[in-house]
Every structure is written in structure tokens, then in C-alpha cells.
Enzyme design. Structure first.
Site, PDB file in Angstrom:
ATOM      1  N   ASN A 184       0.867  -1.185   0.000  1.00 35.93           N
ATOM      2  CA  ASN A 184       0.000   0.000   0.000  1.00 35.93           C
ATOM      3  C   ASN A 184       0.906   1.238   0.000  1.00 35.93           C
ATOM      4  O   ASN A 184       1.493   1.569   1.023  1.00 35.93           O
ATOM      5  CB  ASN A 184      -0.883  -0.048   1.254  1.00 35.93           C
ATOM      6  CG  ASN A 184      -1.676   1.227   1.468  1.00 35.93           C
ATOM      7  OD1 ASN A 184      -1.782   2.074   0.574  1.00 35.93           O
ATOM      8  ND2 ASN A 184      -2.248   1.366   2.655  1.00 35.93           N
ATOM      9  N   TRP A 185       0.991   1.879  -1.161  1.00 33.02           N
ATOM     10  CA  TRP A 185       1.913   3.020  -1.276  1.00 33.02           C
ATOM     11  C   TRP A 185       1.350   4.283  -0.633  1.00 33.02           C
ATOM     12  O   TRP A 185       2.060   5.275  -0.509  1.00 33.02           O
ATOM     13  CB  TRP A 185       2.240   3.275  -2.755  1.00 33.02           C
ATOM     14  CG  TRP A 185       3.243   2.313  -3.319  1.00 33.02           C
ATOM     15  CD1 TRP A 185       3.684   1.152  -2.736  1.00 33.02           C
ATOM     16  CD2 TRP A 185       3.946   2.424  -4.564  1.00 33.02           C
ATOM     17  NE1 TRP A 185       4.603   0.537  -3.537  1.00 33.02           N
ATOM     18  CE2 TRP A 185       4.783   1.296  -4.674  1.00 33.02           C
ATOM     19  CE3 TRP A 185       3.938   3.346  -5.609  1.00 33.02           C
ATOM     20  CZ2 TRP A 185       5.614   1.091  -5.779  1.00 33.02           C
ATOM     21  CZ3 TRP A 185       4.759   3.137  -6.706  1.00 33.02           C
ATOM     22  CH2 TRP A 185       5.590   2.015  -6.787  1.00 33.02           C
ATOM     23  N   LYS A 186       0.064   4.270  -0.288  1.00 34.03           N
ATOM     24  CA  LYS A 186      -0.568   5.461   0.310  1.00 34.03           C
ATOM     25  C   LYS A 186      -0.342   6.669  -0.615  1.00 34.03           C
ATOM     26  O   LYS A 186      -0.290   6.504  -1.829  1.00 34.03           O
ATOM     27  CB  LYS A 186      -0.056   5.682   1.734  1.00 34.03           C
ATOM     28  CG  LYS A 186      -0.151   4.404   2.580  1.00 34.03           C
ATOM     29  CD  LYS A 186       0.090   4.621   4.036  1.00 34.03           C
ATOM     30  CE  LYS A 186      -0.062   3.285   4.776  1.00 34.03           C
ATOM     31  NZ  LYS A 186       0.044   3.404   6.219  1.00 34.03           N
ATOM     32  N   HIS A 208      -9.410   1.310   5.029  1.00 32.03           N
ATOM     33  CA  HIS A 208      -8.136   1.491   5.733  1.00 32.03           C
ATOM     34  C   HIS A 208      -8.353   2.463   6.893  1.00 32.03           C
ATOM     35  O   HIS A 208      -9.123   3.414   6.788  1.00 32.03           O
ATOM     36  CB  HIS A 208      -7.073   2.028   4.763  1.00 32.03           C
ATOM     37  CG  HIS A 208      -5.701   2.006   5.356  1.00 32.03           C
ATOM     38  ND1 HIS A 208      -5.283   2.941   6.272  1.00 32.03           N
ATOM     39  CD2 HIS A 208      -4.675   1.133   5.201  1.00 32.03           C
ATOM     40  CE1 HIS A 208      -4.042   2.644   6.640  1.00 32.03           C
ATOM     41  NE2 HIS A 208      -3.654   1.552   6.009  1.00 32.03           N
ATOM     42  N   GLU A 219      -6.711   4.836   7.935  1.00 31.64           N
ATOM     43  CA  GLU A 219      -6.452   6.249   7.601  1.00 31.64           C
ATOM     44  C   GLU A 219      -7.656   6.876   6.919  1.00 31.64           C
ATOM     45  O   GLU A 219      -7.884   8.084   7.034  1.00 31.64           O
ATOM     46  CB  GLU A 219      -5.180   6.353   6.740  1.00 31.64           C
ATOM     47  CG  GLU A 219      -3.938   6.082   7.584  1.00 31.64           C
ATOM     48  CD  GLU A 219      -2.751   5.543   6.817  1.00 31.64           C
ATOM     49  OE1 GLU A 219      -2.747   5.595   5.575  1.00 31.64           O
ATOM     50  OE2 GLU A 219      -1.819   5.048   7.489  1.00 31.64           O
ATOM     51  N   GLU A 267      -5.297  -4.847  10.749  1.00 32.26           N
ATOM     52  CA  GLU A 267      -4.251  -3.834  10.928  1.00 32.26           C
ATOM     53  C   GLU A 267      -4.512  -3.061  12.219  1.00 32.26           C
ATOM     54  O   GLU A 267      -5.311  -2.111  12.226  1.00 32.26           O
ATOM     55  CB  GLU A 267      -4.255  -2.847   9.760  1.00 32.26           C
ATOM     56  CG  GLU A 267      -3.962  -3.474   8.420  1.00 32.26           C
ATOM     57  CD  GLU A 267      -3.386  -2.440   7.455  1.00 32.26           C
ATOM     58  OE1 GLU A 267      -2.271  -2.659   6.967  1.00 32.26           O
ATOM     59  OE2 GLU A 267      -4.034  -1.416   7.213  1.00 32.26           O
ATOM     60  N   GLY A 271       2.766   2.231  10.832  1.00 36.23           N
ATOM     61  CA  GLY A 271       3.773   3.280  10.696  1.00 36.23           C
ATOM     62  C   GLY A 271       4.508   3.609  11.988  1.00 36.23           C
ATOM     63  O   GLY A 271       5.174   4.637  12.074  1.00 36.23           O
ATOM     64  N   SER A 276       3.499  -2.173  10.357  1.00 38.24           N
ATOM     65  CA  SER A 276       4.942  -2.280  10.601  1.00 38.24           C
ATOM     66  C   SER A 276       5.545  -3.623  10.209  1.00 38.24           C
ATOM     67  O   SER A 276       6.463  -4.109  10.878  1.00 38.24           O
ATOM     68  CB  SER A 276       5.266  -1.935  12.060  1.00 38.24           C
ATOM     69  OG  SER A 276       4.937  -0.578  12.324  1.00 38.24           O
ATOM     70  N   GLY A 280       2.842  -1.163   4.264  1.00 37.72           N
ATOM     71  CA  GLY A 280       2.849   0.257   3.912  1.00 37.72           C
ATOM     72  C   GLY A 280       4.249   0.730   3.576  1.00 37.72           C
ATOM     73  O   GLY A 280       4.762   0.511   2.476  1.00 37.72           O
TER      74      GLY A 280
HETATM   75  P1  PGA Z   1       3.000   0.283   7.616  1.00 35.08           P
HETATM   76  O1  PGA Z   1       1.505   0.524   7.064  1.00 35.08           O
HETATM   77  O2  PGA Z   1       3.496  -0.986   7.005  1.00 35.08           O
HETATM   78  O3  PGA Z   1       3.770   1.482   7.126  1.00 35.08           O
HETATM   79  O4  PGA Z   1       2.900   0.204   9.101  1.00 35.08           O
HETATM   80  C1  PGA Z   1       0.629  -0.555   6.886  1.00 35.08           C
HETATM   81  C2  PGA Z   1      -0.678  -0.077   6.311  1.00 35.08           C
HETATM   82  O5  PGA Z   1      -1.148   1.005   6.703  1.00 35.08           O
HETATM   83  O6  PGA Z   1      -1.284  -0.760   5.467  1.00 35.08           O
END
Ligand code: PGA
Length: 254
Positions: free
Chosen positions: A11-13, A98, A100, A167, A173, A213, A234
Site C-alpha cells: 500500500n503506497w498510500k 483502511h 487512515e 491492521e 507506521g 509495521s 505500507g
Molecule cells: P505500515 O503501514 O506498514 O507502514 O505500518 C501498513 C498499512 O497502513 O497498510
């Protein structure tokens, strides 16, 4: 027992410019036939890059996914993207719900469920995200919260091609991860709740990813946990070197 092919999705966000397409080509270079036989690899770049990533991803045997979609197929929704548009560009997956988006865009379980239904309507597999906050875990509520999210975010008539990503919000993150025991408990519980929601033994085919993470250093341990059928990655998915080091965990996992 149903064999579930592991899925590692990046997931490149809101990251990635044209130059980042080279990472997809590099991922393809490291995704050899032995690894392809062991796991499915998917990249979810920002919507701006999906069209241009499409041929590259196909050549690299890597699947493409969107990061979000609107519930409607088309219409007056400025700035939004439909599941049909993603499908049109060659996407096979779309992340929905997600944390976010739940936090930053006020997405409720009902909205997430409508988006997951839209994905299925368009012929995409939704990757439906669930997970508790730190406060919820500390209060001993993690299982209840995730159980309720599964009940309310998964369309009841989903096929077993849907993917669920657990998640924990506090692990995204942050460099923090739950213990292996906590991951095992949550994934076993999630499969029970998915079965309660979908019925008919379908949960046996649904892949449940762990996200939060995931790094090359912890991938082997996390991906070996029972009922963990892959990862949603991510930060470590932005560079081919890190992402493929995570995928490499599956070269040795039986
Ligand atoms: P992260 O994000 O690997 O940077 O913790 C995971 C995600 O939000 O899918």
C-alpha cells in the site's frame, strides 16, 4: 483443507511519482518463478499511477490494486474514483476501510461495506481493513471491536475471494507490532467472525492479512502465524528491495 495462496500487498498510500514506477519493474525482477508459485504479489500505487503501472505490473506478474473506491459506479462525485474505473485500468484489488480513511475521511463500517460491495460489483476483490486503536486494545476491547467491524464491514453475500486485513491502528507506521500470540488469537477469532458473517464454510477460503509495521526483519515470524495468509505492507512496500525481502519470507514458509 482449503489451500489459501498467500498474498503480500503493498500500500503506497499518498506516495509515488512517475519515477517510482521503476520500483515495480525491480520487484518483477526479483519475483522469480519459485516465488510466484508460493505467493501472490500485489501493489496498490496512488490512483495517479495505476494506468501507467498496468503494463509494467502485468509483465512482472504483479497484481494491481487501488487504495479506495466510491460506492457508486459513476456520477457527480468530484475527486472520487469508482471500482469500475480501477478495473478498467487493469486493477484486480482495491483496499477499502483502511484506518487512515476511517479516521481521516469519516468512513463508517456502513460506508466501507458499500465500497466493498462496489468492488465486487466491478469484479475486483476488496481488501477490507479492520483493526483496533491503542486505547481499545488497552481497554481489553480489541476482539470485540474487530468482531464488530467484520460483522458490519463485510457484505453478507461476499464470495470467498474477498480479503480481510487485520491492521491494529497503533501498529501502522509506528514500528510496533503485536506479539505473535496476539496475532494468532486475533486471526483465529477473525476467521470465526468471517464464518459467522458469510456462512457456508466460506471463511476457509478468505485470506486474512496482517498489516502494521511489517518489515523484512519481522516478516518471517509474522507470516508463519496460523491464519495469517499474507501481509498488507505500507512503508516497506515503497522500495522494491524491502518489499521483496518481505516476500522472500514465503520462500521458506511451508
Ligand atoms: P505500515 O503501514 O506498514 O507502514 O505500518 C501498513 C498499512 O497502513 O497498510
Amino acid at each position: 483443507m482449503t489451500r489459501r495462496c498467500p498474498l503480500v500487498a503493498g500500500n503506497w498510500k499518498m506516495n509515488g511519482l512517475l519515477a517510482s514506477l521503476a520500483e515495480i519493474a525491480a520487484m518483477g525482477g526479483a519475483y522469480d518463478s519459485a516465488l510466484r508459485a508460493r505467493l501472490e504479489l500485489v501493489v496498490c500505487p496512488p490512483a495517479t499511477l495505476i494506468g501507467m503501472a498496468s503494463d509494467l505490473a502485468t509483465q512482472a506478474s504483479i497484481g494491481l490494486g487501488g487504495q479506495d473506491c466510491h460506492a457508486a459506479p459513476s456520477g457527480a462525485h468530484t475527486g472520487d474514483i469508482s471500482a469500475e474505473m480501477l478495473k478498467d485500468l487493469g486493477a484486480r484489488y482495491v483496499i477499502v476501510g483502511h484506518s487512515e480513511r476511517r479516521a481521516g475521511h469519516g468512513e463508517t463500517d456502513a460506508i466501507v461495506q458499500a465500497k466493498a460491495s462496489a468492488a465486487l460489483r466491478a469484479g475486483l476483490a476488496p481488501i477490507i481493513c479492520v483493526g483496533e486503536t491503542r486505547a481499545e486494545r488497552e481497554a481489553g476491547d480489541a476482539l470485540r471491536v474487530v468482531g464488530e467491524q467484520i460483522e458490519a464491514s463485510l457484505p453478507a453475500d461476499s464470495p470467498d475471494t474477498i480479503v480481510v486485513a487485520y491492521e491494529p491502528v497503533w501498529a501502522i507506521g509506528t514500528g510496533l507490532t503485536p506479539t505473535v500470540a496476539d496475532v494468532a488469537q486475533m486471526h483465529a477469532f477473525a476467521r470465526e467472525r468471517i464464518e459467522a458473517r458469510l456462512g457456508g464454510g466460506k471463511s476457509a477460503g478468505v485470506r486474512i492479512l496482517y498489516g502494521g509495521s511489517v518489515k523484512p526483519a519481522n516478516a518471517g515470524e509474522l507470516m508463519s502465524v496460523a491464519n495469517v495468509d499474507g501481509a498488507l505492507v505500507g512503508g516497506a512496500s515503497l522500495a522494491a528491495k524491502d518489499f521483496m525481502a518481505i516476500a522472500e519470507a514465503y520462500r521458506v514458509i511451508g
